[in-house]
Design a protein around this motif. Sequence first.
Motif, short mmCIF file in Angstrom:
data_model
loop_
_atom_site.label_atom_id
_atom_site.label_comp_id
_atom_site.label_asym_id
_atom_site.label_seq_id
_atom_site.Cartn_x
_atom_site.Cartn_y
_atom_site.Cartn_z
N LEU A 17 0.24 -0.85 0.28
CA LEU A 17 -0.22 0.09 0.03
C LEU A 17 0.63 1.07 -0.02
O LEU A 17 1.51 1.71 0.98
CB LEU A 17 -0.47 0.23 1.20
N GLN A 18 0.46 1.97 -0.75
CA GLN A 18 1.47 3.30 -1.30
C GLN A 18 0.97 4.34 -0.72
O GLN A 18 -0.04 4.54 -1.67
CB GLN A 18 2.09 3.02 -2.63
N MET A 19 1.25 4.74 -0.39
CA MET A 19 0.34 6.12 0.63
C MET A 19 1.45 7.40 -0.02
O MET A 19 2.49 7.30 0.74
CB MET A 19 0.07 6.10 2.22
N ASN A 20 0.95 8.55 -0.01
CA ASN A 20 1.02 9.36 -0.78
C ASN A 20 0.63 10.65 -0.24
O ASN A 20 -0.67 10.66 0.46
CB ASN A 20 1.05 9.36 -1.51
N ARG A 21 0.63 11.82 -0.02
CA ARG A 21 0.19 13.37 0.04
C ARG A 21 -0.52 12.87 1.43
O ARG A 21 -1.69 13.10 1.85
CB ARG A 21 0.05 13.83 -0.85
#
Length: 118
Positions: A81-85
């Motif tokens: 799970l790539q979580m940005n911002r």
Amino acid sequence: QVQLVESGGGLVQAGDSLTLSCAASRRTESTYRIAWFRQAPGKQREFVASIIWNGGGTNYADSVKGRFTISTDNAKNTVALQMNRLKTEDTAVYYCATRPNVGDYDNWGQGTQVTVSS
């Protein structure tokens, strides 16, 4: 029972990125779809995103759409799970879970803490 182990949580600042990983001990018919859920203090557990092992069938909660990306690595039996911002409201314990093609999520990992500071 398929074992699920989450990793990658930590303390970050708002606006930062973080990648969570969920490692499955094996894949079976019972792990057709794999998902991330989260639970913040004092709140109910909520769905974040899900995917099937071939990489298709992705679904996202509205609150994370456009910021989070779920993906699979079939060779390693892992789901990322790539979580940005990241936002402070993303602070929660994140769990991965699996379910068969038909049925409920019935197999859960132990969770990993994500804390986003302002």
